[in-house]
Design an enzyme around this catalytic site. Structure first.
Site, PDB file in Angstrom:
ATOM      1  N   SER A 117       0.854  -1.198   0.000  1.00 46.97           N
ATOM      2  CA  SER A 117       0.000   0.000   0.000  1.00 46.97           C
ATOM      3  C   SER A 117       0.881   1.236   0.000  1.00 46.97           C
ATOM      4  O   SER A 117       2.088   1.146   0.215  1.00 46.97           O
ATOM      5  CB  SER A 117      -0.891   0.012   1.247  1.00 46.97           C
ATOM      6  OG  SER A 117      -0.132   0.405   2.380  1.00 46.97           O
ATOM      7  N   ASP A 118       0.307   2.391  -0.211  1.00 45.17           N
ATOM      8  CA  ASP A 118       1.043   3.622   0.073  1.00 45.17           C
ATOM      9  C   ASP A 118       0.878   3.915   1.569  1.00 45.17           C
ATOM     10  O   ASP A 118       0.168   3.210   2.289  1.00 45.17           O
ATOM     11  CB  ASP A 118       0.571   4.779  -0.828  1.00 45.17           C
ATOM     12  CG  ASP A 118       1.659   5.862  -0.936  1.00 45.17           C
ATOM     13  OD1 ASP A 118       2.623   5.822  -0.147  1.00 45.17           O
ATOM     14  OD2 ASP A 118       1.546   6.749  -1.810  1.00 45.17           O
ATOM     15  N   TYR A 119       1.529   4.965   2.003  1.00 43.27           N
ATOM     16  CA  TYR A 119       1.622   5.306   3.432  1.00 43.27           C
ATOM     17  C   TYR A 119       0.224   5.443   4.057  1.00 43.27           C
ATOM     18  O   TYR A 119      -0.478   6.406   3.757  1.00 43.27           O
ATOM     19  CB  TYR A 119       2.365   6.634   3.533  1.00 43.27           C
ATOM     20  CG  TYR A 119       3.117   6.905   4.805  1.00 43.27           C
ATOM     21  CD1 TYR A 119       4.507   6.888   4.813  1.00 43.27           C
ATOM     22  CD2 TYR A 119       2.464   7.210   5.988  1.00 43.27           C
ATOM     23  CE1 TYR A 119       5.214   7.164   5.960  1.00 43.27           C
ATOM     24  CE2 TYR A 119       3.172   7.483   7.139  1.00 43.27           C
ATOM     25  CZ  TYR A 119       4.551   7.454   7.120  1.00 43.27           C
ATOM     26  OH  TYR A 119       5.263   7.731   8.263  1.00 43.27           O
TER      27      TYR A 119
END
Ligand code: BGC
Length: 756
Positions: free
Chosen positions: A281-283
């Site tokens: 995932s992204d942050y």
């Protein structure tokens, strides 16, 4: 008939890739057999202990104990062989199964040797150079313990309001795909288990570069044909090049956030494209699906896992809810095992399962990082990224003995040279322009004045300065600074003004609604131009700017982006003529924000406007021409290039055969130089409206003055394919037109017929 054959082929391919059982890796299967559910979930958890730049609001806590407990699959924001060894020891010696960690980082445009921002690098149109920059970045980063990189970012964008334009390769899917491939090959090379290669991550899947209003993280709504033809190709090119991991984007697609989008992460990425690495995932983008309106943390974590996400960056939604979801029958243990297998396979690929300390060699940093060769390469890469926008009275190149007034808020600055997203670089090692001028032209008589603040607006400056003092507002009044600058300008032979954006005026969460140069600097530029001295504007920015006013002034303009650690030396190399600028724009520069989105590959309307005038009931504006300020592919040189004999070797291209399109390029000016020769093709009639033109080939060549060369491009029917309304990848017979030139802004000059 043709469509039927194609459908069979597509189905065969789709079935083939999804049925194709991945070869199981015994080492990984043995581990999986021993793992508890909790330990498998632990592998899906990516944390950052802080200390570096945190782009979200969360920084992980209690990381050491979580590693010992087997609750962590990887970390980022940890570097140096010693610290990485410590982290690996925590995992290897203290957790029950001793599984080493992925050590991630954002190595975006160089590690410690910072190269130009990606938008700048792409402007070199030199894929060997881009690949080499990634190779060097991998060597440096792995020497410092990193084994997994959050790059390349390959998002296509056509919105200069969006701050992350700086991190992209611009607007074009063909060029963007070439850059994606070069970056992945540079980082990973042919063997990921070698200690100087690192696993690449293509990001942000998908469409992150098309947020509504140019506002970061905003929603994206796009037709499938536009996606497939214009926005998805670079991600696919990275997958085809063997990228090890894929990062999801923050935005939604068709109303489902990318991080929880099964169509995107499974149907497209795995089934259709055959991706066999892992998806991160992204942050905190799993948790952010709560704000998107997709449910509570348990719901969104289950949604993401089932969609095809394997690793959760920082948010710990997987860690804290997946076991409960298994117990409640909302996800299966098998789904968790599949994700854990992908993480372990990645660890196997990069050699960690055989040697957890492969990237902890303390002798390497000194040998591999910031070497003279690497810095020399950074200097070359920067010089090759600069784009000459405008020549005036042949002011450039400058004489190395000239009396020069070097002016501007970016002329003697170390805080903005690296550009956005260079957290591993050291600002203080960068070469300011003033120093570069003195290095390259020691006999020149150079006087310096700041002349203006980057911006006089302290509220704006505060927002830009979150990572450090990018905009420093002087004690001196703007008027005093201006007068000082004019005084030295009037006493010089030539004025060089280094102006533009501070580095963090672009980048993540740095969208702008006004993309002009700040007024403080515009005023300085106007006044300098009015002195009557030859004026050279050296322009820094992380995005296309609206420089309509400056283009009208009697000045020379050289665009240098944010050039990286060797900024000053590279700028001096070009200003004094040691390198003749050869960069070409990889994104259209608009006349105003009102024209956005503007890009060369637009579709025609049913009411195209005449190029030279306003006409009622045609597709145009009352207050602006349709044409851009500077087109895609544009860039001047100190010399001139002339194109002639543009031709095809035959009139008809049959499927399965090749056609060769050729032009003669001649250097007719007074300097040796490099030229990016570009081929554009347009499909005259097809089942979905065709773009006005599409880049289909390019080659960067060097020509001595007076020299001419034939440049050829070989095209097959496959190169003329597009995704039709059924999303089948097809070509359609008919007439095609083409031209070969030094920019996208040309009329078509040749044509051929494609037959089955
Ligand atoms: C960015 C990613 C980056 C990640 C980790 C996010 O905010 O969107 O590009 O890789 O942070 O630093």
């Amino acid at each position: 008939m043709r469509n039927y054959k194609l459908l069979v082929a597509v189905l065969f391919f789709m079935g083939f890739s999804s049925l194709q059982a991945q070869e199981k890796i015994p080492q990984v299967e043995e581990l999986l057999a021993k793992m508890t559910l909790e330990e498998k979930i632990g592998q899906l958890n990516l944390l950052t202990p802080g200390g570096g730049v945190a782009t979200g609001s969360v920084v992980s806590e209690d990381v050491e104990n979580k590693i010992r407990a087997g609750n962590v699959g990887g970390v980022f924001g940890v570097s140096s062989p010693a610290r990485v060894r410590q982290a690996q020891e925590l995992a290897v010696k203290n957790s029950r199964l001793g599984i080493p960690l992925l050590i991630g980082a954002d190595v975006i445009h160089g590690y410690k040797t910072t190269f130009p921002i990606p938008l700048g690098l792409s402007s070199s149109w030199d894929m060997e150079l881009i690949k080499e920059s990634a190779k060097i970045a991998a060597r440096e980063a792995t020497a410092d313990g990193i084994n997994w990189n959050f790059s390349p970012m390959v998002d296509i964008t056509r919105d200069p309001r969006w701050g992350r334009f700086a991190e992209t390769a611009g607007e074009d899917p063909f060029l963007g795909s070439a850059v994606a491939k070069a970056m992945v090959e540079g980082y990973q090379q042919d063997d990921l288990s070698k200690p100087h290669t690192m696993m690449a991550t293509v990001k942000h899947m998908a469409l992150y570069g098309a947020p509504e209003g140019g506002r970061d993280y905003n929603r994206v709504d796009m037709s499938r044909t536009k996606m497939f033809n214009e926005y998805l190709p670079p991600y696919k090119a990275a997958v085809d090049a063997g990228v090890g991991s894929v990062m999801t984007s923050f935005n939604d697609i068709d109303g489902v956030p990318a991080t929880g989008n099964k169509w995107l992460l499974t149907d497209l990425l795995r089934e259709r494209w055959g991706f066999d690495g892992f998806v991160v995932s992204d942050y905190t983008s799993v948790n952010e699906m709560i704000a998107h309106g997709m449910g509570d943390l348990q719901d969104v974590s289950a949604l993401a896992l089932k969609a095809g996400l394997d690793m959760d960056m920082v948010g710990e939604g997987f860690l804290t809810t997946l076991k409960k979801s298994v117990e409640e029958g909302k996800v299966s243990e098998e789904e968790i095992t599949t994700a854990a297998r992908r993480i372990l396979e990645a660890k196997h690929k990069i050699g960690l399962l055989d040697d957890p300390y492969l990237y902890s060699d303390e002798s390497r940093p000194e040998k591999d990082i910031l070497t003279k060769e690497n810095r020399d390469f950074a200097r070359k890469a920067a010089a090759h990224s600069f784009v000459l926008f405008k020549k005036h009275n042949n002011a450039l190149p400058l004489d190395k003995n000239a009396k020069i007034a070097l002016i501007g808020p970016l002329a003697n600055d170390k805080n903005n040279m690296l550009g956005t997203w260079a957290p591993t670089g050291d600002q203080q090692l960068s070469i300011p322009v003033l120093e570069g001028f003195k290095n390259v032209a020691p006999k020149a008589d150079i006087t310096y004045a700041k002349g203006a603040n980057i911006s006089d607006d302290s509220t704006f400056a505060k927002k830009v300065n979150v990572f450090g003092p990018r905009i420093q507002i002087s004690e001196e009044s703007p008027e005093e600074m201006l007068q000082e600058a004019l005084r030295i300008a009037n006493a010089s032979d030539v004025v060089v003004a280094v102006v533009g954006e501070a580095s963090e005026m672009s980048g993540e969460a740095a969208s702008r609604t006004d993309i002009t140069i700040p007024e403080s600097q515009k005023k300085l530029i106007r006044e300098l131009a009015a002195t009557g001295k030859p004026v050279v504007l050296v322009l820094m920015s992380g995005r296309p700017l609206d420089i309509s006013e400056e283009m009208e002034l009697p000045v020379t303009i050289l665009q240098v982006w944010h050039p990286g650690v060797e900024a000053g030396n590279a700028i001096a190399d070009v200003i004094f003529g040691d390198y003749n600028p050869s960069g070409k724009l990889t994104a259209t520069w608009p006349r105003s924000v009102g024209q956005i989105p503007i890009y060369y590959g637009m579709r025609n309307t049913g009411r195209p406007a005449p190029a030279d005038r306003f006409e009622k009931f045609k597709s145009n504006y009352l207050d602006s021409p349709n044409t851009p300020l500077l087109p895609f592919g544009y860039g001047l040189s100190y010399t001139e290039f002339e194109y002639s004999n543009v031709k095809a070797n035959k009139q008809t291209l049959k499927a399965g055969e090749e056609i060769t399109l050729t032009a003669t390029v001649k250097n007719t000016g007074n300097y040796n130089g490099d030229e990016v020769v570009q081929l554009y093709i347009s499909d005259k009639v097809r089942s979905i409206t065709p773009p006005l033109k599409e880049l289909k080939g390019f080659e960067k060549i060097r020509l001595q003055k007076g020299e001419s060369r034939e440049v050829s491009f070989t095209i097959t029917a496959d190169d003329l394919k597009f995704y039709n309304s059924q999303l089948e990848y097809v070509f359609e017979p008919g007439e095609f037109e083409f031209f070969i030139g030094g920019s996208s802004d040309h009329k078509m000059t040749g044509s051929f017929e494609l037959t089955e």
